[in-house]
Design an enzyme around this catalytic site. Structure first.
Site, PDB file in Angstrom:
ATOM      1  N   GLY A  49       0.832  -1.195   0.000  1.00  0.00           N
ATOM      2  CA  GLY A  49       0.000   0.000   0.000  1.00  0.00           C
ATOM      3  C   GLY A  49       0.864   1.240   0.000  1.00  0.00           C
ATOM      4  CB  CYS A 102       6.516   1.712   6.775  1.00  0.00           C
ATOM      5  SG  CYS A 102       5.839   3.241   6.130  1.00  0.00           S
ATOM      6  CG  LEU A 103       7.210   1.221   0.486  1.00  0.00           C
ATOM      7  CD1 LEU A 103       6.385   1.636  -0.722  1.00  0.00           C
ATOM      8  CD2 LEU A 103       8.364   0.329   0.057  1.00  0.00           C
ATOM      9  CG  HIS A 144       0.671   0.509   7.446  1.00  0.00           C
ATOM     10  ND1 HIS A 144       1.766  -0.029   8.091  1.00  0.00           N
ATOM     11  CD2 HIS A 144       1.183   1.445   6.597  1.00  0.00           C
ATOM     12  CE1 HIS A 144       2.875   0.572   7.654  1.00  0.00           C
ATOM     13  NE2 HIS A 144       2.544   1.451   6.737  1.00  0.00           N
ATOM     14  CG  HIS A 148       1.273   6.247   6.056  1.00  0.00           C
ATOM     15  ND1 HIS A 148       2.483   6.679   6.566  1.00  0.00           N
ATOM     16  CD2 HIS A 148       1.467   4.956   5.678  1.00  0.00           C
ATOM     17  CE1 HIS A 148       3.356   5.673   6.501  1.00  0.00           C
ATOM     18  NE2 HIS A 148       2.767   4.621   5.979  1.00  0.00           N
TER      19      HIS A 148
HETATM   20 NI    NI Z   1       3.710   2.820   5.541  1.00  0.00          NI
END
Ligand code: NI
Length: 182
Positions: A49, A102-103, A144, A148
C-alpha cells in the site's frame, strides 16, 4: 505515469494530518494522475500500500493491493483499491499483532497490534462514496495506510519496541512470518 520519490521518516509531511479531498477535486486530471502515479510507485517498490503523504502530497488518498506479490507468498490476494478520505470504525475490540514494514521506514520490521475487523467508509477514484467490511490482513493494510493520512506511522502503534528488527535479522530469525511493507 511516473515513479514518485518516497518520503522517509523525519520528513515533516509524514507527521501532518492530510487534507480531505472533495469529490470534485477527485475527478480532476491532476488528482487522477497522482492516483495512477501512486499505484505505479507502490508496484515499483513492491509495497502492499501507499499513502499520498508518502509521496510528498498531504491529501487523504491511499492505494493498496496484494496480488501475487512474491514478497508476501502467504498473504491473501486483495484487489487494487483506492481510498479517499477513509474513515475506520473497529467492529469489536479484538486486536491481533503481526509484522509490518513501511516504505517510509526502510529496512525495519516490527510487530503491530491492529483491529481484526473494521468498517471502512471512503470515496473512490470517481468521487463516489462506498463502504465495506475488512478483516485480518486486509484490515491491517487499511489501518496502516489510514494512519499515514493522520500523521502516524506503525512505530507509534507498537506496544513495545522489543520486536523492532532490521530486515536482514528479521528474515534470519523470524523466517516464515508474513510481512507487509506499506
Ligand atoms: Ni507505511
Amino acid at each position: 505515469m511516473a515513479i514518485l520519490k518516497v518520503a522517509r521518516l523525519g520528513h515533516p509531511i509524514l507527521r501532518q494530518v492530510a487534507a480531505t479531498v472533495a469529490p470534485s477535486e477527485v475527478r480532476r486530471p491532476e488528482t487522477q494522475r497522482l492516483i495512477d502515479d501512486m499505484i505505479e510507485t507502490m508496484i515499483e517498490y513492491d509495497g502492499a500500500g501507499l499513502a499520498a503523504p508518502q509521496v510528498h502530497v498531504s491529501k487523504q488518498i491511499a492505494v493498496y493491493a496484494v496480488e501475487s506479490n512474491p514478497r508476501y507468498p502467504e498473504a491473501p490476494s486483495i484487489p487494487l483499491t483506492v481510498l479517499i478520505n477513509p474513515r475506520i470504525t473497529p467492529l469489536g475490540e479484538e486486536q491481533e499483532e503481526d509484522w509490518e514494514g513501511c516504505l517510509s521506514v526502510p529496512d525495519l520490521r516490527g510487530k503491530v497490534p491492529r483491529f481484526v475487523r473494521i468498517r471502512v467508509e471512503a470515496i473512490d477514484r470517481h468521487g463516489k462514496a462506498f463502504e465495506f467490511t475488512a478483516t485480518g490482513f486486509h484490515a491491517r493494510v487499511i489501518q496502516h495506510e489510514t494512519d499515514h493520512l493522520f500523521g502516524k506511522v506503525y512505530l507509534d502503534r507498537m506496544r513495545s519496541l522489543e520486536s523492532l528488527s532490521f530486515l536482514r535479522e528479521f528474515l534470519r530469525y523470524q523466517a516464515g512470518s508474513s510481512v507487509i511493507e506499506e
